[in-house]
Design a protein around this motif. Structure first.
Motif, PDB file in Angstrom:
ATOM      1  N   GLN A   2     -11.752   2.082  -4.272  1.00 10.70           N
ATOM      2  CA  GLN A   2     -11.121   3.229  -4.897  1.00 10.70           C
ATOM      3  C   GLN A   2     -10.062   3.761  -3.961  1.00 10.70           C
ATOM      4  OE1 GLN A   2     -13.690   6.536  -5.515  1.00 10.70           O
ATOM      5  NE2 GLN A   2     -12.281   7.556  -6.879  1.00 10.70           N
ATOM      6  N   GLY A   3      -8.826   3.898  -4.475  1.00 11.47           N
ATOM      7  CA  GLY A   3      -7.746   4.434  -3.661  1.00 11.47           C
ATOM      8  C   GLY A   3      -7.890   5.940  -3.569  1.00 11.47           C
ATOM      9  N   THR A   6      -4.005   8.154  -3.185  1.00 14.54           N
ATOM     10  CA  THR A   6      -2.878   7.253  -3.366  1.00 14.54           C
ATOM     11  C   THR A   6      -2.018   7.718  -4.526  1.00 14.54           C
ATOM     12  OG1 THR A   6      -4.110   5.787  -4.825  1.00 14.54           O
ATOM     13  CG2 THR A   6      -4.120   5.234  -2.494  1.00 14.54           C
ATOM     14  N   LYS A   8       0.457   5.895  -7.054  1.00 19.58           N
ATOM     15  CA  LYS A   8       0.931   4.583  -7.474  1.00 19.58           C
ATOM     16  C   LYS A   8       2.349   4.693  -8.028  1.00 19.58           C
ATOM     17  CE  LYS A   8      -2.896   2.427  -6.708  1.00 19.58           C
ATOM     18  NZ  LYS A   8      -3.127   1.336  -5.889  1.00 19.58           N
ATOM     19  N   THR A  81       1.360   3.605   1.173  1.00 20.89           N
ATOM     20  CA  THR A  81       0.364   4.005   0.177  1.00 20.89           C
ATOM     21  C   THR A  81       1.041   4.665  -1.015  1.00 20.89           C
ATOM     22  OG1 THR A  81      -1.299   4.307   1.910  1.00 20.89           O
ATOM     23  CG2 THR A  81      -1.749   5.355  -0.204  1.00 20.89           C
ATOM     24  N   GLU A  87      -3.743   0.372  -0.412  1.00 22.64           N
ATOM     25  CA  GLU A  87      -4.723   1.361  -0.861  1.00 22.64           C
ATOM     26  C   GLU A  87      -5.421   1.925   0.362  1.00 22.64           C
ATOM     27  OE1 GLU A  87      -6.370  -0.284  -5.068  1.00 22.64           O
ATOM     28  OE2 GLU A  87      -7.090  -1.312  -3.258  1.00 22.64           O
ATOM     29  N   GLU A  89      -8.953   3.816   1.655  1.00 25.57           N
ATOM     30  CA  GLU A  89     -10.332   4.173   1.339  1.00 25.57           C
ATOM     31  C   GLU A  89     -10.918   4.917   2.532  1.00 25.57           C
ATOM     32  OE1 GLU A  89     -14.556   2.191  -0.041  1.00 25.57           O
ATOM     33  OE2 GLU A  89     -13.057   0.918   0.886  1.00 25.57           O
ATOM     34  N   TYR A  97      -7.239   0.680   5.219  1.00 23.40           N
ATOM     35  CA  TYR A  97      -6.118   0.320   4.364  1.00 23.40           C
ATOM     36  C   TYR A  97      -6.194  -1.159   4.012  1.00 23.40           C
ATOM     37  CZ  TYR A  97      -4.384   4.827   5.831  1.00 23.40           C
ATOM     38  OH  TYR A  97      -4.259   6.176   6.058  1.00 23.40           O
ATOM     39  N   VAL A 100      -2.375  -4.184  -1.806  1.00 25.25           N
ATOM     40  CA  VAL A 100      -2.565  -4.259  -3.257  1.00 25.25           C
ATOM     41  C   VAL A 100      -1.811  -5.511  -3.706  1.00 25.25           C
ATOM     42  CG1 VAL A 100      -2.163  -3.125  -5.480  1.00 25.25           C
ATOM     43  CG2 VAL A 100      -2.688  -1.743  -3.449  1.00 25.25           C
TER      44      VAL A 100
END
Length: 123
Positions: A2-3, A6, A8, A81, A87, A89, A97, A100
């Motif tokens: 799970q980011g 973040t 996107k 990010t 990502e 966490e 990190y 992706v």
């Protein structure tokens, strides 16, 4: 994974190399992502994260190889990010990190001319 924290960045639907004009908003989004790539320290960060045994790294794993301070490394990681290229966490007090892959692949796809893309898929 799970980011956590973040943002996107959505990739444009059409490639700037597709033979059609790219929309302004799409060009701005793509430029933002490419800007995140366009720094030697950030390129090295992506490389170091990818090359790490677990495919992830914390800031403390990255400062010595880069020769940069912790705040500078954290700044570069935040930019990557926010661009959606990595990502983050959080585990306890540490943040880890990871790349992706779909974001990296999407950029490669957008920057591959349509003819080469078609030839690649035909193989």
């Amino acid at each position: 994974m799970q980011g956590v924290g973040t943002v996107k960045t959505t990739m444009p639907v059409i490639s700037p190399l597709a033979g059609e004009p790219i929309k302004r908003a799409d060009a701005e989004r793509l430029a933002g992502v490419l800007k995140a790539f366009a720094d030697p320290a950030r390129l090295r960060l992506l490389s170091l994260i990818q090359a790490s045994p677990a495919g992830e790294a914390s800031v403390s794993d990255l400062t010595a190889p880069l020769g940069l301070s912790q705040p500078t490394v954290s700044h570069h990681l935040r930019i990557l990010t926010e661009a959606g290229l990595i990502e983050r966490e959080k585990r306890g007090v540490w943040a880890y990190y990871r790349l992706v892959p779909s974001a990296i692949a999407a950029i490669a796809e957008l920057l591959t001319p349509p003819r080469k893309r078609a030839a690649k898929k035909a193989r």
